[in-house]
Write a protein that holds these residues in place. Structure first.
Motif, mmCIF file in Angstrom:
data_model
loop_
_atom_site.group_PDB
_atom_site.id
_atom_site.type_symbol
_atom_site.label_atom_id
_atom_site.label_comp_id
_atom_site.label_asym_id
_atom_site.label_seq_id
_atom_site.Cartn_x
_atom_site.Cartn_y
_atom_site.Cartn_z
ATOM 1 N N THR A 41 0.690 -1.248 -0.136
ATOM 2 C CA THR A 41 -0.115 -0.039 0.091
ATOM 3 C C THR A 41 0.875 1.228 -0.022
ATOM 4 O O THR A 41 2.096 1.361 0.391
ATOM 5 N N PRO A 42 0.333 2.434 -0.360
ATOM 6 C CA PRO A 42 0.983 3.759 -0.313
ATOM 7 C C PRO A 42 1.395 3.914 1.120
ATOM 8 O O PRO A 42 2.561 4.665 1.206
ATOM 9 N N LEU A 43 0.634 3.628 2.048
ATOM 10 C CA LEU A 43 1.192 3.831 3.277
ATOM 11 C C LEU A 43 2.152 3.250 3.684
ATOM 12 O O LEU A 43 2.961 3.733 4.488
ATOM 13 N N ALA A 44 2.524 1.899 3.270
ATOM 14 C CA ALA A 44 3.695 1.303 3.782
ATOM 15 C C ALA A 44 4.979 1.891 2.809
ATOM 16 O O ALA A 44 5.999 1.833 3.567
ATOM 17 N N LEU A 45 4.838 2.536 1.858
ATOM 18 C CA LEU A 45 5.987 3.166 1.400
ATOM 19 C C LEU A 45 6.178 4.370 2.119
ATOM 20 O O LEU A 45 7.470 4.547 2.303
ATOM 21 N N ALA A 46 5.124 5.093 2.534
ATOM 22 C CA ALA A 46 5.510 6.250 3.195
ATOM 23 C C ALA A 46 6.042 6.018 4.439
ATOM 24 O O ALA A 46 6.795 6.859 4.910
ATOM 25 N N LEU A 70 -1.122 11.185 3.863
ATOM 26 C CA LEU A 70 0.161 10.559 3.439
ATOM 27 C C LEU A 70 1.069 11.467 2.586
ATOM 28 O O LEU A 70 2.094 11.395 2.688
ATOM 29 N N GLU A 71 0.346 12.419 1.877
ATOM 30 C CA GLU A 71 0.944 13.385 0.908
ATOM 31 C C GLU A 71 1.845 14.341 1.944
ATOM 32 O O GLU A 71 2.851 14.718 1.225
ATOM 33 N N TRP A 72 1.457 14.465 3.206
ATOM 34 C CA TRP A 72 2.435 15.280 3.965
ATOM 35 C C TRP A 72 3.756 14.792 3.783
ATOM 36 O O TRP A 72 4.963 15.185 3.945
ATOM 37 N N VAL A 73 3.861 13.358 4.079
ATOM 38 C CA VAL A 73 5.029 12.847 3.880
ATOM 39 C C VAL A 73 5.781 12.803 2.741
ATOM 40 O O VAL A 73 6.928 12.987 2.569
ATOM 41 N N LYS A 74 4.993 12.358 1.617
ATOM 42 C CA LYS A 74 5.752 12.694 0.363
ATOM 43 C C LYS A 74 6.323 14.033 0.034
ATOM 44 O O LYS A 74 7.493 13.905 -0.621
ATOM 45 N N ASP A 75 5.617 15.102 0.292
ATOM 46 C CA ASP A 75 5.619 16.341 -0.145
ATOM 47 C C ASP A 75 7.019 16.855 0.784
ATOM 48 O O ASP A 75 7.910 17.549 0.127
ATOM 49 N N SER A 76 6.875 16.441 2.153
ATOM 50 C CA SER A 76 7.912 17.009 2.679
ATOM 51 C C SER A 76 9.213 16.235 2.440
ATOM 52 O O SER A 76 10.529 16.931 2.323
ATOM 53 N N TRP A 77 9.408 14.996 2.136
ATOM 54 C CA TRP A 77 10.272 14.277 1.234
ATOM 55 C C TRP A 77 10.923 14.754 0.331
ATOM 56 O O TRP A 77 12.306 15.340 0.113
ATOM 57 N N SER A 78 10.153 15.366 -0.601
ATOM 58 C CA SER A 78 10.371 15.851 -2.035
ATOM 59 C C SER A 78 10.928 17.331 -1.878
ATOM 60 O O SER A 78 11.771 17.646 -2.500
ATOM 61 N N ASN A 79 10.533 18.067 -0.825
ATOM 62 C CA ASN A 79 10.971 19.342 -0.498
ATOM 63 C C ASN A 79 12.056 19.509 0.416
ATOM 64 O O ASN A 79 12.519 20.691 0.501
ATOM 65 N N LYS A 80 12.382 18.386 1.075
ATOM 66 C CA LYS A 80 13.537 18.255 1.929
ATOM 67 C C LYS A 80 13.291 19.191 3.049
ATOM 68 O O LYS A 80 14.382 19.897 3.707
ATOM 69 N N THR A 81 12.053 19.396 3.581
ATOM 70 C CA THR A 81 11.639 20.263 4.737
ATOM 71 C C THR A 81 10.199 19.786 5.420
ATOM 72 O O THR A 81 9.643 19.384 4.503
ATOM 73 N N LEU A 82 10.137 20.064 6.535
ATOM 74 C CA LEU A 82 8.891 19.621 7.086
ATOM 75 C C LEU A 82 7.945 20.809 6.867
ATOM 76 O O LEU A 82 8.193 21.744 7.043
ATOM 77 N N LEU A 83 6.774 20.437 6.016
ATOM 78 C CA LEU A 83 5.891 21.345 5.602
ATOM 79 C C LEU A 83 4.787 21.397 6.591
ATOM 80 O O LEU A 83 4.633 20.491 7.653
ATOM 81 N N ASP A 84 4.085 22.539 6.534
ATOM 82 C CA ASP A 84 2.844 22.751 7.391
ATOM 83 C C ASP A 84 1.900 21.801 7.267
ATOM 84 O O ASP A 84 1.330 21.586 6.348
ATOM 85 N N GLU A 85 1.436 21.198 8.489
ATOM 86 C CA GLU A 85 0.668 20.118 8.540
ATOM 87 C C GLU A 85 -0.787 20.569 8.317
ATOM 88 O O GLU A 85 -1.554 19.515 7.952
ATOM 89 N N GLU A 86 -1.024 21.806 8.774
ATOM 90 C CA GLU A 86 -2.576 22.168 8.347
ATOM 91 C C GLU A 86 -3.176 22.049 6.968
ATOM 92 O O GLU A 86 -4.067 21.998 6.588
ATOM 93 N N ARG A 87 -2.265 22.237 5.738
ATOM 94 C CA ARG A 87 -2.621 22.014 4.476
ATOM 95 C C ARG A 87 -2.750 20.591 4.224
ATOM 96 O O ARG A 87 -3.354 20.467 3.008
ATOM 97 N N TYR A 88 -2.511 19.756 5.133
ATOM 98 C CA TYR A 88 -2.694 18.382 4.609
ATOM 99 C C TYR A 88 -3.534 17.628 5.695
ATOM 100 O O TYR A 88 -3.639 16.351 5.660
ATOM 101 N N THR A 89 -4.370 18.209 6.386
ATOM 102 C CA THR A 89 -5.613 17.817 7.013
ATOM 103 C C THR A 89 -6.576 17.088 6.113
ATOM 104 O O THR A 89 -7.074 17.718 5.219
#
Length: 990
Positions: A905-910, A965-984
């Motif tokens: 599953t995508p969750l397992a990859l994340a 799980l997009e929060w994990v993907k986008d943080s990884w691709s941007n190399k920084t912790l992104l704001d969580e509220e946008r991924y609620t």
């Protein structure tokens, strides 16, 4: 606060009963250590590490931690400093107890808010020492103490610009004792408390006299540094805090209280709980600061864009005032009352100046705030800038008059003169809620709904939304036209980062624009002695405009009006050339007999901006100066001066007769103003690459045709500023470059080329193969010979770290063609046991070789101490603005993956990505360690989401973030912790 004022500040509020405020504070078992232990076991060892770092750059800071623990003999400077500090703190805990506050007050005097300023600077201390030592002002030592910036005689000349060093030179000739004194740290603190409370010289002198009787010269020298709050031992408060307690820096960031750090965090095993990690009412925090300007606007914008869907950034005007935080809380003593507190960026309490309540008769601001908040607002914390506003001009008054305006407003709140104006640009706390984790956009929305501005007293600072560099340029043109400070670019999607400089806020100063002419050719008429590394020499210069005779056009008098001071932008070679042309032509300025036939200053008898030395214009030299704009000034005879003046080059083709005159400048100013609206904006990059001086013959380079111009297309910067090079061969690794191309690479990055190893001091010799010259140098055995790959490594690393301060790489074994005997171990310290560099990024080929060595030599598991050192050094790197290493991105977070069943599953990859990036993975959603709950929105039903939110609403303690799980993907691709509220999760409930 204001450089042009010397006004008394009241003592800070002292708590009536410390035991009530800190009932559980630690108590020491034994008396404090002797004061001399501080300098013998802490200050002196740290200073020695600062003086002798490895590699060619004394200012080098390690930028990458090694992955393996090392023996004590191979510790890098950062680890050496930590080792010194750790040993001192461990000894304190063992021999004294857990209350280290008495020592930290002396180790970090600039962070101690509980002791008022002493009201004593170098000159006052110098006068006091002259009296205590019973020497005359006219004696050599008396003159050296009172004129500490001027070159001294004999040994004192080495101490010019270093007041504490000058004091040591004088004190060591007549010590009361040569052995270390008997004063304890507690006793020194007691005396310093009395010294800070003393307001007159006859009260201060007996305390100083006792210090002199009971301390040796070394102790007194460090005591003077403590009083001046100028320690400069090479270790920051961050390092001391980190060794003391893992949460110490966090607590200091939210409280600015050294006492709290020492008394609440005395046990490293007891961590700061979640409720005490955020800012609080009526406790001063350390504010977020703007990052320095990068090389291009495009890079600045790209750093702030975390998503292509929302490319907007904000532009604010950078205000010329004092950073200030305002706290408002309910006042229980008055029904419906409010109490206020104000602190500056340096944690100085200004409540006495701006007011503690609406009815405070001495409040220069709060008495006007009765209707400044909407109904229902009980408590808040605002971040902003306190500036001076002139109602008659309806404009900001330049910095330097704020305190005077506030005191005038206290006396007459309805005067029409300049007044304090608080411009608010952020809200961090509202009615019991800490807003620092919310986005800037959300915080500004809350601010707009909370504040009711008071015209020209209390206003919300405006901003403009933008998406391109063209909008930055337009705003810069506007601030230059208004002689403003500059701009700040902000990321509206960012949280507030306490005590950090971060790419989410970046400042842009219009300092060196091609807006006001190409250059101004000014005559040097005076000089000022510098301090620190420029001590003992003239480090800045007074420039003037020639006053032409009115009798006949074109005739000139040798009289000049003072116009501006310039010192920035000069290299050591520039200073040397000025000295060469003006040597033995300088005269000491005599205030009683000023040289009015040559130089006219502003202020009449006040002699504003009076130089230390003066020179006849006909004996002087002309300099080309660049500036952002012209501003009015009463400090210079011209009545005008340059804003942000900066040296460009010497004009040896001009003299005082052909330099700029008063009338020529006025004509130039009028033309610039007339053409202002017609000109296109451009940023002047000439300061990044120095213009080749006219008339200088091209240097002959052996090995290629001097008539053939070498084309250099590559990175340029300042990495080799102030360094001298002798390049003897071409380069084949890692890139093939001719000798001429290597020289162009060096010159494009600020270095100077010579064709002999003896042509200048501290020359760096470069070669990759053995030639006659190389063999001769090697046989001589006094100079290291460096391979050209070191040059390319330095340039490549600084290109990767664009926007950060230029740092020179230390030499590594792979960089060395020949190493002077005895230097091998020092150079070997710059890599680990597998030759992995501590200071630069490793490429793929090097990494393969490192892994091969690790397999052949064996690989021990990283121990706890080594891992801790790596973590600390990576955190220091991140705090300095570097990108988080991919394996460290989620470190410190604990993630729970909701409804994860299958490994495909995508969750397992994340989950696997998160583990690789340092996250902890929990199998229990109820675990108190969980910081984030990750869900797959595609598989989550409305009933699942409703059930999940229901269980979270009943959760006790810390509430974890619920994110897709997009929060994990986008943080990884941007190399920084992104704001969580946008991924609620956005799926609506049924």
């Amino acid at each position: 606060m204001d450089s042009d004022e010397i006004l008394p500040d009241p003592a800070p509020n002292v708590e009536e009963n410390i035991d009530e405020t800190y009932p559980n504070r630690p108590r020491n078992r034994n008396p404090t250590l002797p004061f001399h232990e501080l300098y013998k076991n802490l200050f002196d060892p740290l200073s020695q590490i600062k003086k002798k770092p490895p590699g060619p750059n004394p200012g080098l800071a390690r930028r990458k931690a090694g992955p393996h623990g090392k023996a004590a003999t191979s510790l890098n400077p950062f680890e050496l400093r930590r080792d010194v500090i750790t040993r001192f703190i461990s000894r304190w805990r063992q021999e004294v107890g857990d209350d280290i506050y008495p020592a930290f007050r002396l180790i970090l005097p600039d962070k101690d808010r509980d002791r008022p300023m002493y009201g004593m600077k170098e000159k006052a201390i110098g006068k006091m020492l002259v009296k205590i030592l019973k020497i005359t002002k006219e004696s050599e030592d008396g003159h050296n103490l009172l004129n500490w910036k001027l070159p001294g005689q004999s040994a004192a000349s080495r101490m010019a610009g270093d007041f504490a060093g000058r004091c040591f030179d004088v004190l060591s000739k007549r010590p009361m004792r040569t052995d270390p004194g008997d004063m304890s740290i507690e006793e020194v603190n007691d005396k310093l408390d009395k010294l800070s409370a003393a307001t007159k010289e006859d009260q201060q002198a007996p305390i100083f006299a006792e210090f002199y009787r009971r301390m040796n010269p070394e102790e007194l020298t460090w005591l003077i540094r403590i009083i001046l709050r100028q320690m400069r031992v090479g270790a920051t408060e961050r390092t001391f805090f980190d060794v003391w307690h893992p949460d110490a820096e966090n607590l200091y960031s939210i409280s600015s209280s050294l006492r709290r750090v020492c008394w609440e965090l005395y046990d490293p095993n007891i961590r700061l709980d979640a409720d005490n990690r955020g800012i609080g009412l009526m406790q001063c925090f350390q504010p977020q600061l703007a990052q320095f300007q990068m090389h291009s606007f495009d890079k600045m914008i790209s750093r702030m864009r975390t998503t292509e869907e929302d490319p907007v950034f904000w532009i604010e005007e950078k205000l010329d005032g004092e950073r200030m935080q305002l706290h408002m809380a309910p006042d229980s003593s008055v029904p419906g009352g409010r109490k206020f507190a104000f602190w500056s960026r340096k944690a100085k309490d200004y409540t006495y100046l701006y007011g503690n309540g609406i009815h405070d008769e001495h409040g220069a601001l709060t008495r006007h705030l009765e209707n400044a908040f909407v109904d229902g607002v009980q408590s808040l914390i605002l971040d902003g800038e306190m500036i001076t506003w002139d109602p008659e001009q309806d404009a900001i008054v330049p910095f330097g008059t704020l305190k005077t305006a506030a005191l005038a407003e206290q006396r007459n709140p309805f005067s029409k003169g300049p007044r304090p104006l608080f411009r608010v640009f952020d809200m961090l706390y509202l009615n019991g809620t800490d807003l620092t984790r919310y986005t800037l956009r959300d915080r500004r929305n809350a601010l707009a709904r909370t504040i009711k501005p008071v015209h020209r007293r209390f206003e919300i600072h405006p901003y403009e939304e933008a998406t391109s560099t063209a909008e930055i340029e337009a705003c810069l043109r506007k601030v230059v036209a208004e002689a403003s400070e500059g701009l700040v670019l902000k990321n509206p999607r960012s949280p507030y980062r306490l005590n950090e400089r971060h790419d989410d806020w970046m400042k842009v100063k219009p300092e060196y624009m091609a807006e006001f002419g190409e250059s101004l050719d000014l005559t040097i008429i005076g000089g000022y002695y510098g301090s620190g590394h420029r001590g003992g020499a003239l480090s800045s210069f007074l420039c003037g405009l020639r006053v032409d005779n009115n009798s006949s056009r074109g005739s000139s008098s040798e009289k000049f009006w003072s116009f501006c001071k310039v010192g920035g932008g000069m290299t050591a070679a520039d200073y040397q050339e000025i000295r060469h042309h003006t040597d033995e032509k300088w005269n000491k300025w005599d205030a009683k007999k000023p040289p009015t036939s040559y130089i006219e200053l502003a202020g009449g008898d006040l002699q504003c901006e009076r130089p230390d030395m003066w020179i006849k214009p006909s004996d002087s030299i002309v300099v080309c100066v660049k500036a952002a704009s012209v501003a009015t000034s009463s400090e210079f005879r011209m009545g005008l001066t340059l804003r942000f003046p900066r040296f460009k080059k010497l004009r040896k083709d001009k003299n005082w007769k052909t330099a700029l005159s008063v009338q020529e400048f006025l004509d130039l100013k009028a033309n610039a103003e007339q053409e202002h609206r017609e000109k296109e904006f451009s940023v002047d990059n000439s300061r990044r690459k120095r213009v080749k001086r006219a008339g200088k013959k091209p240097m002959a380079i052996a090995g290629y045709d001097e008539n053939e111009e070498v084309q250099y297309i590559g990175p340029s910067g300042h990495i080799f500023d102030h360094l001298n090079f002798f390049i003897m061969t071409d380069s084949s690794d890692p890139v093939k470059r001719s000798k001429g191309e290597l020289e162009q690479l060096v010159k494009a990055n600020g270095g100077k080329i010579f064709q002999s190893s003896t042509a200048a001091s501290d020359i760096i010799c470069i070669a990759e193969r053995k030639t006659v010259k190389v063999a001769s140098l090697q046989k001589h055995g006094e100079d290291n010979i460096i391979k050209p790959c070191w040059l390319t490594d330095c340039v490549d690393q600084n290109e990767k770290d664009a926007g950060l301060p230029d740092l020179l790489l230390p030499f590594e074994p792979r960089h060395m063609f020949y190493t002077v005997e005895g230097r091998e171990d020092e150079i070997r310290m710059n890599v680990d046991q597998f030759s992995d560099s501590f200071a630069r990024d490793t490429n793929v080929d090097e990494l393969k070789k490192i892994f091969s060595r690790m397999r052949s030599e064996g690989n021990d598991t990283i121990g706890g101490d080594a891992l801790r050192r790596i973590e600390e050094q990576i955190q220091e790197r991140v705090n300095s603005g570097y990108t988080v290493p991919c394996g460290w991105l989620f470190r410190g977070l604990t993630l729970f993956f909701y409804q994860i069943h299958l490994d495909d599953t995508p969750l397992a990859l994340a989950r696997d990505t998160s583990k690789f990036a340092g996250a902890g993975i929990s199998d229990e959603m109820e675990s108190p360690d969980v910081t984030h709950i990750i869900v797959d929105q595609e598989r989550l039903t409305p009933s699942d989401l409703s059930s999940l939110r229901g269980s979270l609403s009943t959760r006790a303690g810390r509430m974890p973030h619920l994110v897709s799980l997009e929060w994990v993907k986008d943080s990884w691709s941007n190399k920084t912790l992104l704001d969580e509220e946008r991924y609620t999760p956005r799926r609506s409930l049924v």
